[in-house]
Design a protein around this motif. Structure first.
Motif, PDB file in Angstrom:
ATOM      1  N   ALA A 257     -49.777 -24.688-112.405  1.00  0.00           N
ATOM      2  CA  ALA A 257     -48.562 -25.265-113.054  1.00  0.00           C
ATOM      3  C   ALA A 257     -47.135 -25.178-111.892  1.00  0.00           C
ATOM      4  O   ALA A 257     -46.430 -26.177-112.222  1.00  0.00           O
ATOM      5  CB  ALA A 257     -48.012 -24.593-114.359  1.00  0.00           C
ATOM      6  N   VAL A 258     -47.176 -24.109-111.319  1.00  0.00           N
ATOM      7  CA  VAL A 258     -46.121 -24.379-110.308  1.00  0.00           C
ATOM      8  C   VAL A 258     -46.355 -25.554-109.329  1.00  0.00           C
ATOM      9  O   VAL A 258     -45.354 -26.221-109.150  1.00  0.00           O
ATOM     10  CB  VAL A 258     -46.168 -22.965-109.442  1.00  0.00           C
ATOM     11  CG1 VAL A 258     -45.238 -22.924-108.244  1.00  0.00           C
ATOM     12  CG2 VAL A 258     -45.549 -21.858-110.257  1.00  0.00           C
ATOM     13  N   LEU A 259     -47.561 -25.702-108.873  1.00  0.00           N
ATOM     14  CA  LEU A 259     -47.902 -26.619-107.967  1.00  0.00           C
ATOM     15  C   LEU A 259     -47.547 -28.168-108.471  1.00  0.00           C
ATOM     16  O   LEU A 259     -46.988 -29.072-108.015  1.00  0.00           O
ATOM     17  CB  LEU A 259     -49.297 -26.695-107.485  1.00  0.00           C
ATOM     18  CG  LEU A 259     -49.810 -28.025-106.622  1.00  0.00           C
ATOM     19  CD1 LEU A 259     -48.958 -28.015-105.376  1.00  0.00           C
ATOM     20  CD2 LEU A 259     -51.415 -27.748-106.263  1.00  0.00           C
ATOM     21  N   ALA A 260     -48.072 -28.249-109.873  1.00  0.00           N
ATOM     22  CA  ALA A 260     -47.950 -29.534-110.508  1.00  0.00           C
ATOM     23  C   ALA A 260     -46.129 -29.826-110.662  1.00  0.00           C
ATOM     24  O   ALA A 260     -45.750 -30.974-110.561  1.00  0.00           O
ATOM     25  CB  ALA A 260     -48.339 -29.517-112.151  1.00  0.00           C
ATOM     26  N   GLN A 261     -45.239 -28.657-111.015  1.00  0.00           N
ATOM     27  CA  GLN A 261     -43.953 -28.775-111.093  1.00  0.00           C
ATOM     28  C   GLN A 261     -43.491 -29.296-109.758  1.00  0.00           C
ATOM     29  O   GLN A 261     -42.352 -30.085-109.678  1.00  0.00           O
ATOM     30  CB  GLN A 261     -43.374 -27.672-111.664  1.00  0.00           C
ATOM     31  CG  GLN A 261     -41.862 -27.764-112.055  1.00  0.00           C
ATOM     32  CD  GLN A 261     -41.309 -26.564-112.775  1.00  0.00           C
ATOM     33  OE1 GLN A 261     -41.768 -25.770-113.065  1.00  0.00           O
ATOM     34  NE2 GLN A 261     -39.889 -26.269-112.594  1.00  0.00           N
ATOM     35  N   ALA A 262     -43.683 -28.684-108.626  1.00  0.00           N
ATOM     36  CA  ALA A 262     -43.440 -28.953-107.505  1.00  0.00           C
ATOM     37  C   ALA A 262     -43.534 -30.395-106.816  1.00  0.00           C
ATOM     38  O   ALA A 262     -42.948 -31.279-106.163  1.00  0.00           O
ATOM     39  CB  ALA A 262     -43.817 -27.789-106.441  1.00  0.00           C
ATOM     40  N   ILE A 263     -44.817 -30.814-107.161  1.00  0.00           N
ATOM     41  CA  ILE A 263     -45.337 -32.241-107.059  1.00  0.00           C
ATOM     42  C   ILE A 263     -44.532 -33.142-107.728  1.00  0.00           C
ATOM     43  O   ILE A 263     -43.917 -34.218-107.041  1.00  0.00           O
ATOM     44  CB  ILE A 263     -46.735 -32.259-107.174  1.00  0.00           C
ATOM     45  CG1 ILE A 263     -47.744 -31.843-106.165  1.00  0.00           C
ATOM     46  CG2 ILE A 263     -47.174 -33.995-107.134  1.00  0.00           C
ATOM     47  CD1 ILE A 263     -49.131 -31.799-106.538  1.00  0.00           C
ATOM     48  N   SER A 264     -44.148 -32.818-108.852  1.00  0.00           N
ATOM     49  CA  SER A 264     -43.346 -33.816-109.761  1.00  0.00           C
ATOM     50  C   SER A 264     -41.822 -33.654-109.228  1.00  0.00           C
ATOM     51  O   SER A 264     -41.115 -34.827-109.136  1.00  0.00           O
ATOM     52  CB  SER A 264     -43.359 -33.118-111.201  1.00  0.00           C
ATOM     53  OG  SER A 264     -44.487 -33.445-111.790  1.00  0.00           O
ATOM     54  N   ARG A 265     -41.270 -32.666-109.072  1.00  0.00           N
ATOM     55  CA  ARG A 265     -39.795 -32.552-108.485  1.00  0.00           C
ATOM     56  C   ARG A 265     -39.757 -33.492-107.064  1.00  0.00           C
ATOM     57  O   ARG A 265     -38.881 -34.066-106.884  1.00  0.00           O
ATOM     58  CB  ARG A 265     -39.679 -31.052-108.163  1.00  0.00           C
ATOM     59  CG  ARG A 265     -38.376 -31.048-107.425  1.00  0.00           C
ATOM     60  CD  ARG A 265     -37.933 -29.482-107.132  1.00  0.00           C
ATOM     61  NE  ARG A 265     -37.877 -28.397-108.252  1.00  0.00           N
ATOM     62  CZ  ARG A 265     -37.436 -27.592-107.930  1.00  0.00           C
ATOM     63  NH1 ARG A 265     -37.240 -26.845-106.869  1.00  0.00           N
ATOM     64  NH2 ARG A 265     -37.437 -26.595-109.038  1.00  0.00           N
ATOM     65  N   THR A 266     -40.823 -33.376-106.168  1.00  0.00           N
ATOM     66  CA  THR A 266     -40.678 -33.865-104.663  1.00  0.00           C
ATOM     67  C   THR A 266     -40.862 -35.390-104.935  1.00  0.00           C
ATOM     68  O   THR A 266     -40.320 -36.354-104.198  1.00  0.00           O
ATOM     69  CB  THR A 266     -41.985 -33.495-104.057  1.00  0.00           C
ATOM     70  OG1 THR A 266     -41.903 -32.114-104.066  1.00  0.00           O
ATOM     71  CG2 THR A 266     -41.924 -34.258-102.667  1.00  0.00           C
ATOM     72  N   ALA A 267     -41.914 -35.965-106.098  1.00  0.00           N
ATOM     73  CA  ALA A 267     -42.112 -37.324-106.423  1.00  0.00           C
ATOM     74  C   ALA A 267     -41.044 -37.895-106.799  1.00  0.00           C
ATOM     75  O   ALA A 267     -40.313 -38.873-106.273  1.00  0.00           O
ATOM     76  CB  ALA A 267     -43.252 -37.513-107.325  1.00  0.00           C
ATOM     77  N   ARG A 268     -40.060 -37.281-107.650  1.00  0.00           N
ATOM     78  CA  ARG A 268     -38.737 -37.709-108.131  1.00  0.00           C
ATOM     79  C   ARG A 268     -37.898 -37.964-107.257  1.00  0.00           C
ATOM     80  O   ARG A 268     -37.040 -39.039-107.271  1.00  0.00           O
ATOM     81  CB  ARG A 268     -38.096 -36.963-109.128  1.00  0.00           C
ATOM     82  CG  ARG A 268     -38.776 -36.820-110.507  1.00  0.00           C
ATOM     83  CD  ARG A 268     -38.171 -36.243-111.573  1.00  0.00           C
ATOM     84  NE  ARG A 268     -37.644 -34.905-111.291  1.00  0.00           N
ATOM     85  CZ  ARG A 268     -38.551 -33.777-111.693  1.00  0.00           C
ATOM     86  NH1 ARG A 268     -39.726 -34.094-112.412  1.00  0.00           N
ATOM     87  NH2 ARG A 268     -38.487 -32.634-111.442  1.00  0.00           N
ATOM     88  N   ALA A 269     -37.982 -37.234-106.009  1.00  0.00           N
ATOM     89  CA  ALA A 269     -36.802 -37.375-105.065  1.00  0.00           C
ATOM     90  C   ALA A 269     -36.953 -38.800-104.255  1.00  0.00           C
ATOM     91  O   ALA A 269     -36.033 -39.053-103.634  1.00  0.00           O
ATOM     92  CB  ALA A 269     -36.924 -36.321-103.973  1.00  0.00           C
ATOM     93  N   HIS A 270     -38.221 -39.500-104.317  1.00  0.00           N
ATOM     94  CA  HIS A 270     -38.335 -40.744-103.476  1.00  0.00           C
ATOM     95  C   HIS A 270     -39.000 -41.795-104.328  1.00  0.00           C
ATOM     96  O   HIS A 270     -39.471 -42.819-103.855  1.00  0.00           O
ATOM     97  CB  HIS A 270     -38.854 -40.489-102.168  1.00  0.00           C
ATOM     98  CG  HIS A 270     -40.303 -40.077-102.264  1.00  0.00           C
ATOM     99  ND1 HIS A 270     -41.177 -40.346-101.047  1.00  0.00           N
ATOM    100  CD2 HIS A 270     -41.012 -39.115-102.885  1.00  0.00           C
ATOM    101  CE1 HIS A 270     -42.293 -39.912-101.290  1.00  0.00           C
ATOM    102  NE2 HIS A 270     -42.264 -38.944-102.602  1.00  0.00           N
ATOM    103  N   ALA A 271     -39.253 -41.589-105.684  1.00  0.00           N
ATOM    104  CA  ALA A 271     -39.956 -42.598-106.259  1.00  0.00           C
ATOM    105  C   ALA A 271     -38.987 -43.882-106.486  1.00  0.00           C
ATOM    106  O   ALA A 271     -39.609 -45.040-106.719  1.00  0.00           O
ATOM    107  CB  ALA A 271     -40.130 -41.973-107.747  1.00  0.00           C
TER     108      ALA A 271
END
Length: 261
Positions: free
Chosen positions: A77-91
């Motif tokens: 869940a930590v990894l999923a949240q971190a991926i989502s956060r990073t994706a939002r930064a350049h989506a």
């Protein structure tokens, strides 16, 4: 607690696409380690204005923070949240659906007074040592089990096996990939020390065959993380006939994180 962290680029003229960290909470209980190996982008356009080093820095920073601040969340869940956060930064600026959008392998380990949790995604390695010296290796070996034909070219791999069912998985822009990781928990009393290696450092074992994983851990504990990477560099330089290197790049980014708990 003894900790060591070494991360060296494959070539001084290129940015290091690995990310490595060890974090200890202010309360003094437990800790976490994060290791990422960025996937080198293709020479052609890959739909993103950002570098792989930018991506691993963003994802690694998020994982370091969330591993400690979200201690009740499983590492997947930590990894999923971190991926989502990073994706939002350049989506809004990048094509995150491109098969080679910036991505990385992942190793996470988090320990408390009671347990050590771990997560491995793709071909970096996690090792932990028991008080009696027994070394356990945690690998995600799906990439190594694929037919060579499916990896013959980047285009074939991207279209058939990269982040696809029956292939192999890396952390990119889709948080659902976190559920594909190799995860587990062991009692804290069964772990004396833990280490993570990107494949540039694990060449000591899987390319140059200096010894097995237990030998590697013994060398790391005795000589240190810097000595392990230096030994790999010496072996790479000595392989002028490319007996071991084959078609691989001569030097890869190499990172090692070690913590004696």
């Amino acid at each position: 607690m003894r900790t060591e962290l070494v991360s060296e680029p494959g070539h001084p003229s290129r940015p290091n696409e690995d990310f490595a960290s060890v974090a200890l909470p202010a309360g003094g209980q437990g800790g976490a380690m994060v290791l990422l190996d960025g996937v080198t982008p293709p020479p052609a356009d890959y739909g993103c204005r950002h570098s792989v080093a930018w991506f691993t820095s963003r994802l690694g920073g998020a994982l370091t923070e969330l591993s400690l601040s979200e201690r009740d969340s499983p590492l997947a869940a930590v990894l999923a949240q971190a991926i989502s956060r990073t994706a939002r930064a350049h989506a809004q600026t990048c094509d995150l659906s491109h098969p080679r959008t910036p991505q990385a392998t992942v190793v996470l380990a988090r320990w408390s007074a009671r347990t050590l949790e771990y997560l491995v995604l793709s071909d970096s390695a996690l090792l932990f040592e028991a008080p009696d010296g027994l070394v356990t290796t945690v690998l995600d070996d799906r990439l190594s089990r694929l037919p060579r034909a499916s990896l013959a070219t980047a285009a074939i791999a991207d279209s058939t096996v990269r982040n696809k069912e029956g292939g192999f998985w890396t952390a990119a822009a889709d948080p659902a990939v976190a559920a594909r990781a190799v995860t587990g928990t062991v009692p804290r009393e069964r772990v004396r020390s833990v280490a993570a290696l990107t494949d540039g450092a694990s060449r000591w074992v899987d390319m140059f065959r200096e010894g097995g994983w237990e030998d590697c851990f013994t060398y790391l504990r005795k000589e240190g993380a810097a000595a392990l990477v230096e030994r790999v560099r010496n072996l790479e330089d000595a392989d002028t006939e490319r007996r071991f290197l084959g078609r691989a790049k001569t030097h890869d980014d190499a990172s090692v994180v070690f913590a004696e708990l």
